[in-house]
Design a protein around this motif. Structure first.
Motif, PDB file in Angstrom:
ATOM      1  N   ILE B 161     -38.415 -34.398   8.079  1.00 58.30           N
ATOM      2  CA  ILE B 161     -38.733 -33.053   7.577  1.00 58.30           C
ATOM      3  C   ILE B 161     -38.433 -32.087   8.724  1.00 58.30           C
ATOM      4  O   ILE B 161     -38.929 -32.258   9.837  1.00 58.30           O
ATOM      5  CB  ILE B 161     -40.215 -32.961   7.154  1.00 58.30           C
ATOM      6  CG1 ILE B 161     -40.466 -33.901   5.968  1.00 58.30           C
ATOM      7  CG2 ILE B 161     -40.595 -31.525   6.805  1.00 58.30           C
ATOM      8  CD1 ILE B 161     -41.920 -33.948   5.517  1.00 58.30           C
ATOM      9  N   ILE B 162     -37.610 -31.088   8.454  1.00 55.39           N
ATOM     10  CA  ILE B 162     -37.238 -30.163   9.531  1.00 55.39           C
ATOM     11  C   ILE B 162     -37.899 -28.794   9.362  1.00 55.39           C
ATOM     12  O   ILE B 162     -37.874 -27.975  10.274  1.00 55.39           O
ATOM     13  CB  ILE B 162     -35.706 -30.005   9.632  1.00 55.39           C
ATOM     14  CG1 ILE B 162     -35.119 -29.574   8.292  1.00 55.39           C
ATOM     15  CG2 ILE B 162     -35.061 -31.304  10.110  1.00 55.39           C
ATOM     16  CD1 ILE B 162     -33.615 -29.261   8.373  1.00 55.39           C
ATOM     17  N   LEU B 163     -38.491 -28.560   8.195  1.00 56.08           N
ATOM     18  CA  LEU B 163     -39.142 -27.261   7.982  1.00 56.08           C
ATOM     19  C   LEU B 163     -40.143 -27.394   6.837  1.00 56.08           C
ATOM     20  O   LEU B 163     -39.832 -28.014   5.815  1.00 56.08           O
ATOM     21  CB  LEU B 163     -38.079 -26.207   7.638  1.00 56.08           C
ATOM     22  CG  LEU B 163     -38.571 -24.776   7.387  1.00 56.08           C
ATOM     23  CD1 LEU B 163     -39.078 -24.154   8.693  1.00 56.08           C
ATOM     24  CD2 LEU B 163     -37.453 -23.924   6.803  1.00 56.08           C
ATOM     25  N   VAL B 164     -41.318 -26.831   7.014  1.00 55.39           N
ATOM     26  CA  VAL B 164     -42.274 -26.734   5.903  1.00 55.39           C
ATOM     27  C   VAL B 164     -42.643 -25.259   5.788  1.00 55.39           C
ATOM     28  O   VAL B 164     -43.189 -24.669   6.726  1.00 55.39           O
ATOM     29  CB  VAL B 164     -43.541 -27.584   6.153  1.00 55.39           C
ATOM     30  CG1 VAL B 164     -44.519 -27.419   4.995  1.00 55.39           C
ATOM     31  CG2 VAL B 164     -43.170 -29.051   6.340  1.00 55.39           C
ATOM     32  N   GLU B 165     -42.318 -24.659   4.675  1.00 62.80           N
ATOM     33  CA  GLU B 165     -42.492 -23.206   4.534  1.00 62.80           C
ATOM     34  C   GLU B 165     -42.657 -22.860   3.058  1.00 62.80           C
ATOM     35  O   GLU B 165     -41.906 -23.370   2.226  1.00 62.80           O
ATOM     36  CB  GLU B 165     -41.261 -22.484   5.108  1.00 62.80           C
ATOM     37  CG  GLU B 165     -41.413 -20.989   5.283  1.00 62.80           C
ATOM     38  CD  GLU B 165     -40.152 -20.396   5.906  1.00 62.80           C
ATOM     39  OE1 GLU B 165     -40.236 -19.817   6.983  1.00 62.80           O
ATOM     40  OE2 GLU B 165     -39.058 -20.558   5.305  1.00 62.80           O
ATOM     41  N   ASP B 166     -43.590 -22.008   2.765  1.00 63.34           N
ATOM     42  CA  ASP B 166     -43.827 -21.535   1.399  1.00 63.34           C
ATOM     43  C   ASP B 166     -43.975 -22.687   0.408  1.00 63.34           C
ATOM     44  O   ASP B 166     -43.435 -22.667  -0.703  1.00 63.34           O
ATOM     45  CB  ASP B 166     -42.676 -20.625   0.941  1.00 63.34           C
ATOM     46  CG  ASP B 166     -42.549 -19.396   1.829  1.00 63.34           C
ATOM     47  OD1 ASP B 166     -43.577 -18.973   2.407  1.00 63.34           O
ATOM     48  OD2 ASP B 166     -41.432 -18.889   1.964  1.00 63.34           O
ATOM     49  N   GLY B 167     -44.679 -23.720   0.827  1.00 62.00           N
ATOM     50  CA  GLY B 167     -44.941 -24.852  -0.077  1.00 62.00           C
ATOM     51  C   GLY B 167     -43.738 -25.754  -0.295  1.00 62.00           C
ATOM     52  O   GLY B 167     -43.748 -26.621  -1.184  1.00 62.00           O
ATOM     53  N   GLN B 168     -42.701 -25.558   0.479  1.00 68.03           N
ATOM     54  CA  GLN B 168     -41.518 -26.395   0.308  1.00 68.03           C
ATOM     55  C   GLN B 168     -41.159 -27.079   1.632  1.00 68.03           C
ATOM     56  O   GLN B 168     -41.258 -26.462   2.708  1.00 68.03           O
ATOM     57  CB  GLN B 168     -40.331 -25.542  -0.128  1.00 68.03           C
ATOM     58  CG  GLN B 168     -40.417 -25.080  -1.584  1.00 68.03           C
ATOM     59  CD  GLN B 168     -39.056 -25.197  -2.260  1.00 68.03           C
ATOM     60  OE1 GLN B 168     -38.069 -24.760  -1.700  1.00 68.03           O
ATOM     61  NE2 GLN B 168     -39.035 -25.800  -3.438  1.00 68.03           N
ATOM     62  N   ALA B 169     -40.731 -28.327   1.530  1.00 69.90           N
ATOM     63  CA  ALA B 169     -40.281 -29.054   2.719  1.00 69.90           C
ATOM     64  C   ALA B 169     -38.762 -29.158   2.673  1.00 69.90           C
ATOM     65  O   ALA B 169     -38.185 -29.437   1.621  1.00 69.90           O
ATOM     66  CB  ALA B 169     -40.891 -30.456   2.732  1.00 69.90           C
ATOM     67  N   THR B 170     -38.164 -28.871   3.817  1.00 70.90           N
ATOM     68  CA  THR B 170     -36.710 -29.053   3.926  1.00 70.90           C
ATOM     69  C   THR B 170     -36.459 -30.314   4.746  1.00 70.90           C
ATOM     70  O   THR B 170     -37.061 -30.507   5.816  1.00 70.90           O
ATOM     71  CB  THR B 170     -36.060 -27.851   4.633  1.00 70.90           C
ATOM     72  OG1 THR B 170     -36.375 -26.658   3.901  1.00 70.90           O
ATOM     73  CG2 THR B 170     -34.552 -28.029   4.716  1.00 70.90           C
ATOM     74  N   ILE B 171     -35.611 -31.197   4.227  1.00 74.38           N
ATOM     75  CA  ILE B 171     -35.298 -32.448   4.940  1.00 74.38           C
ATOM     76  C   ILE B 171     -33.820 -32.466   5.319  1.00 74.38           C
ATOM     77  O   ILE B 171     -33.002 -31.778   4.700  1.00 74.38           O
ATOM     78  CB  ILE B 171     -35.648 -33.693   4.093  1.00 74.38           C
ATOM     79  CG1 ILE B 171     -34.786 -33.727   2.828  1.00 74.38           C
ATOM     80  CG2 ILE B 171     -37.129 -33.716   3.756  1.00 74.38           C
ATOM     81  CD1 ILE B 171     -34.960 -34.997   2.005  1.00 74.38           C
ATOM     82  N   ASN B 172     -33.516 -33.228   6.368  1.00 72.21           N
ATOM     83  CA  ASN B 172     -32.119 -33.262   6.842  1.00 72.21           C
ATOM     84  C   ASN B 172     -31.303 -34.399   6.215  1.00 72.21           C
ATOM     85  O   ASN B 172     -30.439 -34.985   6.848  1.00 72.21           O
ATOM     86  CB  ASN B 172     -32.058 -33.341   8.364  1.00 72.21           C
ATOM     87  CG  ASN B 172     -32.737 -34.596   8.897  1.00 72.21           C
ATOM     88  OD1 ASN B 172     -33.251 -35.412   8.114  1.00 72.21           O
ATOM     89  ND2 ASN B 172     -32.757 -34.759  10.208  1.00 72.21           N
ATOM     90  N   LEU B 173     -31.611 -34.696   4.971  1.00 68.24           N
ATOM     91  CA  LEU B 173     -30.804 -35.630   4.182  1.00 68.24           C
ATOM     92  C   LEU B 173     -30.361 -34.892   2.927  1.00 68.24           C
ATOM     93  O   LEU B 173     -31.115 -34.058   2.402  1.00 68.24           O
ATOM     94  CB  LEU B 173     -31.614 -36.863   3.773  1.00 68.24           C
ATOM     95  CG  LEU B 173     -32.157 -37.743   4.908  1.00 68.24           C
ATOM     96  CD1 LEU B 173     -33.012 -38.868   4.332  1.00 68.24           C
ATOM     97  CD2 LEU B 173     -31.024 -38.321   5.746  1.00 68.24           C
ATOM     98  N   GLY B 174     -29.172 -35.165   2.474  1.00 78.09           N
ATOM     99  CA  GLY B 174     -28.680 -34.451   1.295  1.00 78.09           C
ATOM    100  C   GLY B 174     -27.846 -35.325   0.392  1.00 78.09           C
ATOM    101  O   GLY B 174     -27.992 -36.558   0.385  1.00 78.09           O
TER     102      GLY B 174
END
Lengths: 214, 405
Positions: B161-174
């Motif tokens: 997980i590279i970012l947790v913001e506004d209830g959303q997690a951004t991950i570095n897999l796509g």
């Protein structure tokens, strides 16, 4: 892996002709086994053929060293292994014996002045060297032809998995590389390889049994 | 030596066959073989097999050239060649032979030797097979993920997980890692993957990143995320097909073989394993490695057969491709078993038609032209109109076999 006969076949490297009892004394069981095979190959004097095959092998430095290591029952413990593996020695003995028996049959045919249909033999006379004593080079060529003939007859009869693993192994790939290539486990590759050699050997054995019947 | 038994000898011989014996053991084995002539012959045959394989180039295809040594076959081949010249001459002097049926009919029946092929040409004098997985002209299957350049990174199964913001997690897999919208990703507290922290459901997808709602879960940056084995395998398969699309067949085959190897120890369904094996088989075929193609199609078939929920279409397609390969190398009995031996009934009409067409080819190669005509007719009847190439094949087969009567 193949017998490197060509490299040591120069006249200067040949051993002096052995005294017959030197060979027979230490290799009685081997002589008996070869004589049995010579009989199946159609020899009229199997014991002499076996003795002759062994004598010719004794004249080659590498086959002599291999004979001493693998078949002398009193070989010294921890003796240095020879340049040839057991595979190479046995393949060599096989082809030399075949040559000796064919030579003997050729002589008989000549003496009897009978026109034999030699071409009906699986290993026909075209594959034989001149009637004069063959050098190690010629025997080596005969061995190559025999091995090619074996593969052309027996390889297509193997299961496709076994053919594939032999092809890749023959191309020099290791077990793990073959496993990746075939999408199989290494153990499976080892098993297939073992079975492939076993099936190939079975075909060769049947082939050897046919030789004397032709 | 008096204690030597058959089982001892067999075990040593097996190890000798695998090249596992030391020189001292080889000496022991050689001595033991002299106890029995049968053992000595077994040992010699095994030695010849090993020496042959290691010192003579192993044939890459069935040794067809060996057949030319047979005087009978040579004479037959010569007769065929002469026949072809006669037919060509006859074709030249005639001004009316333009359709395929007539071309075939000019061949004297006694000289006609059907040889199945996958290459369709109008007026083909040979029976043409239909096998969806073996059509070289088919463009590489569309990859869902853009992997246009070689520098594209390899798929990864774990990220963070590279970012947790506004209830959303951004991950570095796509998407490059096999993720799709709706994919589940396991979250762990650290790299040991032993302390689960929950699951993320991918909502927004990018090539190398993805976003998901965190919900009530207490997820933090640097938590480790892991793609499921199934999705990761999909990514590996896509990587291979992308290489194929770039024209790098060697890399495509390497990637497909790696995917299969990885899948063997992963938690994926047998159908997913079958997909990987089928891909490698198709790549082998493209690389003209028919033995490899057949082996991997067989692996795919084994995987599919072990799946209780297997798609009948998938099963039928693989069986048909395998049957076509068998016929290409002249193994009509194996093809017969694959096409007739309790085959699944595919829902797709094109798959049913392919099988019927290939049954027609099989009948034709065996000289039963009446049955061949019947199969070709049935195939043509159910082939959808929107498959013009397949229809042309079945039409040409039917016209040719009619011309042979």
């Amino acid at each position: 892996m193949q017998p490197q006969a060509a490299s040591n076949s120069g006249p200067g490297e040949l051993e002096p002709a052995p005294v017959q009892h030197q060979i027979s004394g230490g290799y009685r069981h081997l002589l008996t086994a070869l004589a049995s095979r010579a009989h199946r190959f159609g020899s009229r004097d199997p014991e002499a053929a076996a003795q002759e095959a062994l004598t010719r092998s004794w004249e080659n430095t590498k086959s002599k060293a291999a004979l001493e290591f693998y078949f002398r029952n009193d070989v010294a413990p921890h003796a240095a292994p020879p340049a040839w593996s057991l595979d190479q020695l046995l393949a060599w003995l096989h082809v030399v014996l075949r040559y000796v028996v064919s030579e003997e049959r050729g002589r008989v045919a000549y003496r009897m002045e009978v026109s034999l249909d030699r071409h009906s033999e699986a290993w026909n006379e075209r594959s034989l060297p001149e009637p004069s004593d063959p050098g190690a080079n010629q025997l080596h060529q005969l061995l190559q032809r025999e091995l090619e003939s074996i593969l052309s007859e027996c390889f297509p009869k193997l299961d496709s998995e076994y053919q594939a693993v032999l092809r890749l192994r023959g191309a020099g790939m290791k077990y793990d590389e073959i496993a990746v290539r075939l999408g199989q486990k290494e153990n499976t590759v080892a098993t297939w390889l073992s079975r492939a050699i076993r099936d190939l050997a079975g075909c060769i054995k049947r082939r050897m049994q046919r030789i004397g019947k032709k | 030596m008096s204690e030597i038994t058959q089982s001892w000898f067999d075990e040593k011989l097996a190890r000798f066959a695998r090249g596992e014996v030391s020189p001292d053991e080889a000496h022991e084995l050689a001595q033991a073989s002299l106890e029995s002539h049968a053992w000595f012959e077994d040992l010699t045959a095994t030695a010849l097999a090993k020496t042959a394989v290691s010192s003579v180039p192993v044939p890459t295809a069935p040794l067809r050239h060996a057949r030319w040594r047979s005087p009978f076959l040579l004479a037959t081949a010569a007769a065929i060649v002469i026949g072809i010249f006669v037919v060509n001459y006859a074709m030249r002097v005639s001004s009316k032979q333009r359709d395929s049926a007539r071309i075939a009919s000019l061949q004297p029946p006694s000289m006609y030797r059907p040889s199945p092929t996958l290459a369709f040409a109008p007026g083909s004098a040979q029976p043409v097979l239909l096998a969806e997985g073996l059509q070289l002209a088919t463009p590489a299957r569309t990859t869902q993920v853009f992997r246009g350049n070689q520098s594209s990174r390899s798929p990864r199964q774990t990220g963070a997980i590279i970012l947790v913001e506004d209830g959303q997690a951004t991950i570095n897999l796509g998407s490059v890692d096999g993720l799709a919208k709706g994919s589940e990703v396991e979250v762990y507290r650290d790299n040991t993957l032993k302390h689960p922290a929950g699951t993320l459901l991918v909502g927004t997808l990018f090539r190398e990143q993805a976003r998901a709602d965190v919900g009530p879960k207490d997820l933090k940056v640097k938590y480790v995320v892991q793609v499921t084995d199934g999705d990761h395998l999909q990514a590996l398969i896509q990587q291979a097909t992308a290489s194929e699309a770039r024209g790098d067949l060697t890399e495509a085959r390497r990637a497909a073989a790696s995917a299969i190897k990885w899948a063997n120890n992963a938690t994926v369904t047998t159908s997913q394993k079958a997909s990987a094996a089928e891909l490698l088989a198709r790549l082998d075929f493209t690389a003209k490695d028919l033995a490899g193609a057949e082996m991997h199609y067989r692996a795919a078939l084994d995987f599919l057969s072990a799946d209780q929920h297997v798609s009948q279409n998938d099963l039928a397609e693989v069986q048909n491709d395998l049957a076509a390969l068998a016929m290409l190398r002249g193994d009509y009995n194996s093809a017969d078993k694959l096409l007739r031996g309790n085959p699944p009934i595919p829902a797709k009409p094109n798959l049913r038609a392919e099988r019927l067409n290939n049954l027609g080819v099989l009948a034709e190669t065996r000289g039963d032209r009446t049955q061949a005509e019947s199969f070709y007719t049935q195939a043509l009847a159910i082939l959808p109109q929107d498959l013009p190439n397949e229809r042309r094949v079945a039409e040409a087969n039917l016209a040719r076999v009619k011309g042979l009567h």
